[in-house]
Motif scaffolding. Structure first.
Motif, short mmCIF file in Angstrom:
data_model
loop_
_atom_site.label_atom_id
_atom_site.label_comp_id
_atom_site.label_asym_id
_atom_site.label_seq_id
_atom_site.Cartn_x
_atom_site.Cartn_y
_atom_site.Cartn_z
N LYS A 1 1.74 -5.05 -12.02
CA LYS A 1 2.78 -6.00 -12.46
C LYS A 1 4.17 -5.52 -12.05
O LYS A 1 4.96 -6.30 -11.50
CB LYS A 1 2.77 -6.12 -14.00
N SER A 2 4.45 -4.27 -12.35
CA SER A 2 5.80 -3.76 -12.05
C SER A 2 6.05 -3.75 -10.55
O SER A 2 7.16 -4.04 -10.10
CB SER A 2 5.96 -2.34 -12.58
N THR A 3 5.02 -3.41 -9.79
CA THR A 3 5.17 -3.41 -8.33
C THR A 3 5.55 -4.80 -7.84
O THR A 3 6.45 -4.96 -7.02
CB THR A 3 3.85 -2.94 -7.67
N LEU A 4 4.87 -5.81 -8.40
CA LEU A 4 5.16 -7.18 -7.98
C LEU A 4 6.60 -7.56 -8.31
O LEU A 4 7.31 -8.15 -7.50
CB LEU A 4 4.16 -8.14 -8.65
N ILE A 5 7.03 -7.20 -9.52
CA ILE A 5 8.39 -7.52 -9.94
C ILE A 5 9.40 -6.79 -9.04
O ILE A 5 10.43 -7.34 -8.66
CB ILE A 5 8.61 -7.10 -11.42
N ALA B 1 7.13 -5.42 0.48
CA ALA B 1 5.70 -5.63 0.65
C ALA B 1 5.31 -5.30 2.08
O ALA B 1 6.10 -5.48 3.01
CB ALA B 1 5.34 -7.08 0.33
N ASN B 2 4.08 -4.78 2.23
CA ASN B 2 3.59 -4.51 3.59
C ASN B 2 3.19 -5.82 4.27
O ASN B 2 3.35 -5.98 5.46
CB ASN B 2 2.39 -3.57 3.55
N THR C 1 0.83 -1.21 0.00
CA THR C 1 0.00 0.00 0.00
C THR C 1 0.86 1.24 0.00
O THR C 1 1.93 1.28 0.59
CB THR C 1 -0.91 0.06 1.25
N TYR C 2 0.37 2.23 -0.73
CA TYR C 2 0.94 3.58 -0.66
C TYR C 2 -0.13 4.43 0.00
O TYR C 2 -1.29 4.04 0.01
CB TYR C 2 1.22 4.10 -2.07
N VAL D 1 -1.94 -10.84 -3.24
CA VAL D 1 -1.59 -11.58 -4.45
C VAL D 1 -0.86 -12.87 -4.05
O VAL D 1 0.15 -12.83 -3.36
CB VAL D 1 -0.70 -10.72 -5.38
N SER D 2 -1.42 -14.00 -4.47
CA SER D 2 -0.82 -15.30 -4.15
C SER D 2 -0.85 -16.20 -5.37
O SER D 2 -1.89 -16.41 -5.97
CB SER D 2 -1.61 -16.00 -3.04
N PHE D 3 0.32 -16.68 -5.77
CA PHE D 3 0.36 -17.73 -6.79
C PHE D 3 1.73 -18.39 -6.77
O PHE D 3 2.67 -17.86 -6.14
CB PHE D 3 0.01 -17.20 -8.19
#
Lengths: 504, 312
Positions: free
Chosen positions: A42-46, A55-56, A12-13, A22-24
């Motif tokens: 997507k970019s945040t996840l990468i 990640a929080n 979160t921002y 997000v889980s996989f």
């Protein structure tokens, strides 16, 4: 448990949830596709995977071990390598030097060139890359550099390789070489995360895929079997438009700005369109579709090669921002930090920079008038700041955007406002305020061009939409015909545009 | 303490403290004679600092000022001697300075060549011109009236000091009260954003350098008058003193930040340091070290201040 496992990743921002639960998982020797619109996360996840962001909530594990990285270097040491669109090579060094950087084969500080070349040649050969290790990186094509970057990942014995839009600057032949390498890496049992907008690549390469939407998992497909392009598009866009847009229909006047055959060095294909007084015209496209380039050409920010601009029936002679402002056309640029705000100067300075010419006499400022102008727009646009003396760098993104709008609204005789990514990095509350302002301006007869890579935004606020793809205007859609999947299809770089689209 | 030193008025505080300390501990410092001498000694640096301030504020740099001062002084003397008219000599010097500055600006703005490199080149070219035109020798002034420019007084204060003060006032006004001044600061803050906001960036930069040349010519004429000759080797290293004074005066090398009062204080601190060292009979060789240390401290202070302001 899969080899690479994301569990409950949340980021979160202030005011925004970039990623939510997000889980996989991805198995060894699999290529996993990651799709989603711009801003889907997507970019945040990468970035979280590569240790660039934290990640929080949630965790990432590789081979059953939880991964906690303090930095990208940390991720690197743990065999996680991210290949970004902008490559991380030293142009002045050779391929071999780049690939052995930080651990040159050396005897008491003296580099053994032969050992270095031999070692790198062997590696490149086994990876199937045909690049001379003695060449300097700056002499390589973008595609070759991409190969070298991947070779780096191979040489460092990466366990997880993430590729972020790797083909965006590659020719189709270069892309094919890249795909063969990815196949090889898969065969070696690496885990590959593949981010792309290109549907055909996802189908060509991936064993499984995840679709993100607004920071959430929209879909997870453990297998690509039976998946269709249409289904994925539906998953990417399938959201309800909440009414933060507050769209209001308006009466439109005559054609205000007419652009004919405009082209420049970064926009080869000539573009033409027109926008009416009181109209809000949207430009949608993926990043790199040429929208900003087109707007910069209109504004004279970049040199034009061809093209004619007509404002209210009169040809515009001006070819630089200075002249365009005087002709009554202004641009709020996309990258506020880089070419919008003037750092180190106050809010008042940032507002008055252009419009002060109306109150100044013989080059001498009318300070009282400037204070009045600054106060007027701070109040009118509800800029949240302790005072007009505040350095603009200290304001939030939304307030900076308002100050730049104030800069142009305080100008006189502005007939066309082009606004590139009007709400990028701006929280929801401020967004509505900015939309409302745009409606007011249009109601007063201004022609407004809104560029955005957020589809819901352009669909929410625009009267008409131009869709750009790979440097061309691909489609033109009236508000009544707005259909998310069709617009997105026209924006995706693929030859097959649905027949139901109105082609321009 | 930290706030006092790094805040808006930090410099003034340092100046007042330094002035008081020197006044107390250095004999003969606080006399009318020495005060006038001190002001006389900073005239060249002070005058050139006016435009150097604009130059640095716009993220540019000018190394050619020392050479330009020597060259224009030479032109003033030689044209006066040749034509018999001091006015003609002054006009020729002002024109020559403006042309040198304009060329600097034109090359930098239009061909996008780094200001440091461009002015490093012109610094040597212009010095060469000064040496060639005089065959490397000093050229004496024929008409004694020329000496009077520097010797004349108004209200007991020598003319050059008045000229410096006038330029301080003029450039203070230009920086804060004109479109040009504000554009200079905006360009220094963010050149690309300024261009897109309608500022004629190239033209403004050319004006800055042309003004710089013009002001160097004024300094050159006054210097020639004071040393009663055109000296091809005059004002060597001036550029560094001027830049030091500006930086000391809070002008950010990253551009966008400058005040006239700050620059005046910077000039005075440099002048006081030198004056005090002379009064204390510190050998000239050691003065180099002190000047270097002062510059280093100034840059450190600039760095600290930028960080305190939350800028990179």
């Amino acid at each position: 448990m899969a080899y690479l496992e994301f569990t409950g990743i949340t980021k979160t921002y202030p005011g925004v949830k970039a990623l939510s639960d997000v889980s996989f998982g991805v198995e060894k020797g699999a290529v996993h596709g990651l799709m989603g619109e711009n801003g889907a996360g997507k970019s945040t996840l990468i970035k979280i995977l590569s240790g660039d962001l934290h990640a929080n909530e949630g965790r990432i594990s590789i081979d059953g071990q939880e991964q906690k990285y303090a930095s990208t270097g940390d991720a690197f040491d743990n065999g996680v390598i991210v290949i970004h669109q902008e490559l991380q090579l030293v142009p002045e060094l050779t391929v071999a030097e780049n690939l052995t950087l930080g651990r040159f084969p050396a005897t008491s500080g003296v580099i053994s060139r032969r050992r270095m070349i031999d070692e790198v040649s062997a590696r490149l050969k086994s990876a199937g890359i045909e690049v001379d290790p003695r060449r300097k990186v700056k002499s390589l094509s973008i595609g070759e550099r991409q190969m070298v970057e991947i070779a780096k990942a191979v040489m460092l014995d990466a366990r997880v390789i993430a590729l972020d839009e790797p083909t965006s600057s590659l020719s189709s032949h270069e892309s094919e070489v890249l795909f063969k390498m990815i196949d090889k890496l898969r065969a070696e049992g690496k885990v590959i995360l593949y981010v792309s907008h290109r549907m055909d690549e996802i189908f060509r390469l991936c064993d499984s895929m995840t679709v993100l939407r607004d920071g959430r998992m929209a879909a997870h497909h453990p297998s690509m079997e039976g998946l269709t392009r249409e289904q994925i598009v539906a998953e990417m866009v399938g959201r309800e438009i909440s009414d933060i847009w507050g769209y209001r229909p308006r009466v439109q006047g005559n054609v205000r700005l007419k652009v004919e055959n405009l082209s420049g060095s970064r926009l080869k294909a000539p573009a033409s369109f027109e926008v009416r007084a009181g109209e809000i015209l949207g430009f949608f496209g993926l990043i790199g579709a040429g929208r900003s380039e087109l707007m910069r050409l209109i504004y004279g920010a970049d040199p034009r090669h061809t093209g004619v601009l007509t404002l209210d029936g009169a040809t515009v002679a001006a070819d630089d921002p200075h002249g365009m402002i005087r002709a009554g056309l202004v641009l709020c640029t996309e990258d506020r930090k880089h070419d919008g705000i003037i750092q180190g100067r106050s809010i008042a300075e940032n507002i008055n920079i252009s419009s002060r010419r109306h109150s100044a006499h013989a080059g001498i400022l009318n300070r009282a008038k400037e204070v009045e102008t600054a106060e007027t727009y701070i109040k009118k646009l509800r800029v949240r700041t302790p005072s007009r003396h505040q350095d603009i760098i200290n304001l939030s993104g939304g307030n900076q955007q308002k100050v730049i709008l104030g800069r142009w609204l305080s100008e006189q005789g502005i007939r066309v406002l082009i606004i590139d990514e009007p709400t990028r990095g701006i929280d929801v509350g401020a967004k509505s305020e900015i939309y409302d302002l745009l409606y007011q301006l249009a109601e007063d007869g201004m022609a407004i061009v809104v560029v955005s890579s957020e589809l819901p935004e352009v669909m929410g606020i625009c009267d008409r939409l131009m869709v750009m793809c790979e440097g061309r205007i691909n489609a033109e859609v009236a508000r009544d015909d707005f259909r998310e999947n069709q617009i997105l299809a026209a924006a995706l770089p693929d030859k097959a545009v649905p027949q139901s689209m109105t082609l321009s | 303490m930290k706030k006092l030193l790094l805040g808006e008025q930090g410099l003034l505080v340092i100046f007042v403290v330094a002035f008081a300390l020197v006044a107390i501990f250095v004999p003969n410092f606080l006399t009318e004679r020495n005060m006038l001498g001190l002001l006389q000694s900073v005239v060249t640096v002070g005058i050139v600092a006016c435009t150097m301030m604009l130059c640095l504020a716009a993220r540019d740099f000018d190394l050619s000022v020392g050479s330009t001062v020597a060259f224009t002084g030479m032109v003033a003397v030689m044209v006066s001697n040749g034509s018999g008219s001091i006015l003609l000599g002054i006009a020729a010097a002002l024109a020559a300075g403006t042309v040198v500055g304009w060329l600097n600006g034109f090359v930098i703005a239009k061909f996008h060549i780094n200001a440091l490199i461009t002015t490093l080149a012109t610094m040597q070219i212009v010095r060469g011109l000064a040496l060639i035109s005089s065959d490397g020798r000093a050229v004496g002034i024929n008409d004694p009236a020329f000496f009077n420019i520097a010797l004349s007084k108004f209200l007991t204060i020598p003319t050059p000091i008045w000229v410096m003060v006038a330029l301080f006032v003029i450039f203070g006004f230009i920086l804060n009260h004109t479109v040009f001044g504000k554009n200079v600061l905006a360009i220094g803050g963010n050149p690309e954003a300024s261009r897109l906001a309608g500022v004629k960036v190239d033209r403004t930069r050319i004006y800055i350098f042309a003004l710089q040349g013009l002001v160097c010519a004024i300094a050159g004429i006054l210097l020639a008058s004071r040393i009663t000759s055109g000296q091809p080797n005059a004002a060597v290293g001036l550029e560094l003193s001027v830049i030091s004074a500006c930086v000391l005066g809070g002008v950010s090398l990253a551009g966008g930040r400058a005040t006239m009062t700050g620059v005046i204080v910077g000039v005075m601190i440099m002048g006081i340091a030198e004056n005090a060292m002379n009064l204390l009979n510190i050998p000239a060789f050691y003065q180099y070290i002190v000047r270097g240390v002062i510059l280093l401290l100034a840059v450190l202070l600039d760095n600290l201040r930028s960080r305190a302001l939350g800028r990179r």
